[in-house]
Design a protein around this motif. Structure first.
Motif, PDB file in Angstrom:
ATOM      1  N   GLY A  88       0.790  -1.232   0.000  1.00 19.78           N
ATOM      2  CA  GLY A  88       0.000   0.000   0.000  1.00 19.78           C
ATOM      3  C   GLY A  88       0.819   1.277   0.000  1.00 19.78           C
ATOM      4  O   GLY A  88       0.268   2.367   0.115  1.00 19.78           O
ATOM      5  N   THR A  89       2.140   1.155  -0.151  1.00 18.31           N
ATOM      6  CA  THR A  89       2.993   2.344  -0.219  1.00 18.31           C
ATOM      7  C   THR A  89       2.528   3.215  -1.380  1.00 18.31           C
ATOM      8  O   THR A  89       2.416   2.734  -2.510  1.00 18.31           O
ATOM      9  N   PRO A  90       2.236   4.502  -1.124  1.00 20.43           N
ATOM     10  CA  PRO A  90       1.779   5.361  -2.225  1.00 20.43           C
ATOM     11  C   PRO A  90       2.890   5.652  -3.218  1.00 20.43           C
ATOM     12  O   PRO A  90       4.055   5.774  -2.854  1.00 20.43           O
ATOM     13  N   ILE A  91       2.504   5.766  -4.485  1.00 21.46           N
ATOM     14  CA  ILE A  91       3.439   6.038  -5.575  1.00 21.46           C
ATOM     15  C   ILE A  91       3.079   7.390  -6.183  1.00 21.46           C
ATOM     16  O   ILE A  91       1.921   7.642  -6.532  1.00 21.46           O
ATOM     17  N   THR A  92       4.076   8.256  -6.313  1.00 16.65           N
ATOM     18  CA  THR A  92       3.905   9.543  -6.974  1.00 16.65           C
ATOM     19  C   THR A  92       4.928   9.608  -8.096  1.00 16.65           C
ATOM     20  O   THR A  92       6.120   9.816  -7.849  1.00 16.65           O
ATOM     21  N   LEU A  93       4.460   9.394  -9.324  1.00  9.77           N
ATOM     22  CA  LEU A  93       5.364   9.377 -10.472  1.00  9.77           C
ATOM     23  C   LEU A  93       5.767  10.778 -10.892  1.00  9.77           C
ATOM     24  O   LEU A  93       4.980  11.724 -10.770  1.00  9.77           O
ATOM     25  N   ASN A  94       6.975  10.893 -11.410  1.00  7.84           N
ATOM     26  CA  ASN A  94       7.425  12.119 -12.053  1.00  7.84           C
ATOM     27  C   ASN A  94       6.903  12.033 -13.491  1.00  7.84           C
ATOM     28  O   ASN A  94       7.389  11.214 -14.273  1.00  7.84           O
ATOM     29  N   PRO A  95       5.907  12.860 -13.874  1.00  5.26           N
ATOM     30  CA  PRO A  95       5.284  12.712 -15.193  1.00  5.26           C
ATOM     31  C   PRO A  95       6.220  12.967 -16.377  1.00  5.26           C
ATOM     32  O   PRO A  95       5.933  12.519 -17.485  1.00  5.26           O
ATOM     33  N   ARG A  96       7.344  13.636 -16.152  1.00  6.10           N
ATOM     34  CA  ARG A  96       8.315  13.813 -17.234  1.00  6.10           C
ATOM     35  C   ARG A  96       9.026  12.496 -17.536  1.00  6.10           C
ATOM     36  O   ARG A  96       9.545  12.308 -18.626  1.00  6.10           O
ATOM     37  N   GLU A  97       9.074  11.600 -16.549  1.00  7.04           N
ATOM     38  CA  GLU A  97       9.817  10.356 -16.716  1.00  7.04           C
ATOM     39  C   GLU A  97       8.931   9.129 -16.902  1.00  7.04           C
ATOM     40  O   GLU A  97       9.300   8.213 -17.626  1.00  7.04           O
ATOM     41  N   HIS A  98       7.773   9.099 -16.218  1.00  9.24           N
ATOM     42  CA  HIS A  98       6.930   7.900 -16.237  1.00  9.24           C
ATOM     43  C   HIS A  98       5.455   8.266 -16.286  1.00  9.24           C
ATOM     44  O   HIS A  98       5.034   9.255 -15.691  1.00  9.24           O
TER      45      HIS A  98
END
Length: 157
Positions: free
Chosen positions: A108-118
């Protein structure tokens, strides 16, 4: 332009249940799923620091947070740099050395993607994750996860 250092990390982010986090690259085909990867910022940057930095930059996960364990698998892959990314490296550089880590995180660890990379992420069982990986070294690392996961999860081997 500052050239990339041809020394990088691959971090297999996983849970104790061996669910693996895969992320889809923004600058590649829709089929390009992988673990966290990234190059050293400086020649003297320790691989463990590169791993923790890249994990934070690409997923928002703090590798030092409670419940997280970053483990050096003491494995290295040497591979030819994909032709479409050779321009990022100094002229004549064609191979990269990739150091492999595992990062066990709580479910359940939250994920915050860097939209420039992923552009997307998914959690998959380790065998299925290997099938989704674009890169052979990423797929192999997923398949090696059961061998190394007990170390990162604090489970006796």
């Amino acid at each position: 332009m500052r050239f990339k250092i041809p020394q990088s990390v691959l971090v297999v982010i996983h849970t104790a249940a061996l669910e693996v986090l895969l992320i889809r690259r923004a600058d590649a085909s829709a089929a390009f799923w992988q673990g966290v990867t990234g190059s050293k910022d400086a020649e003297d940057e320790p691989f463990s620091a590169t791993a923790a930095r890249e994990v934070a930059e690409e997923t928002g996960i703090d590798a030092d947070a409670p419940g997280c364990t970053l483990t050096d698998w003491e494995l290295e892959n040497v591979y030819d740099i994909y032709p479409q990314w050779l321009f990022r490296y100094a002229p004549g550089v064609t191979r990269n050395v990739e150091h492999v880590f595992g990062l066990c995180v709580p479910e359940g660890t939250p994920i915050t993607l860097n939209p420039r990379e992923h552009t997307d992420h998914r959690w998959l069982p380790w065998r299925e994750a290997a099938d989704w990986c674009y890169s052979p070294s990423n797929a192999e690392a997923c398949l090696l996860l059961p061998r190394f996961a007990s170390i990162g999860a604090g489970i006796p081997s």
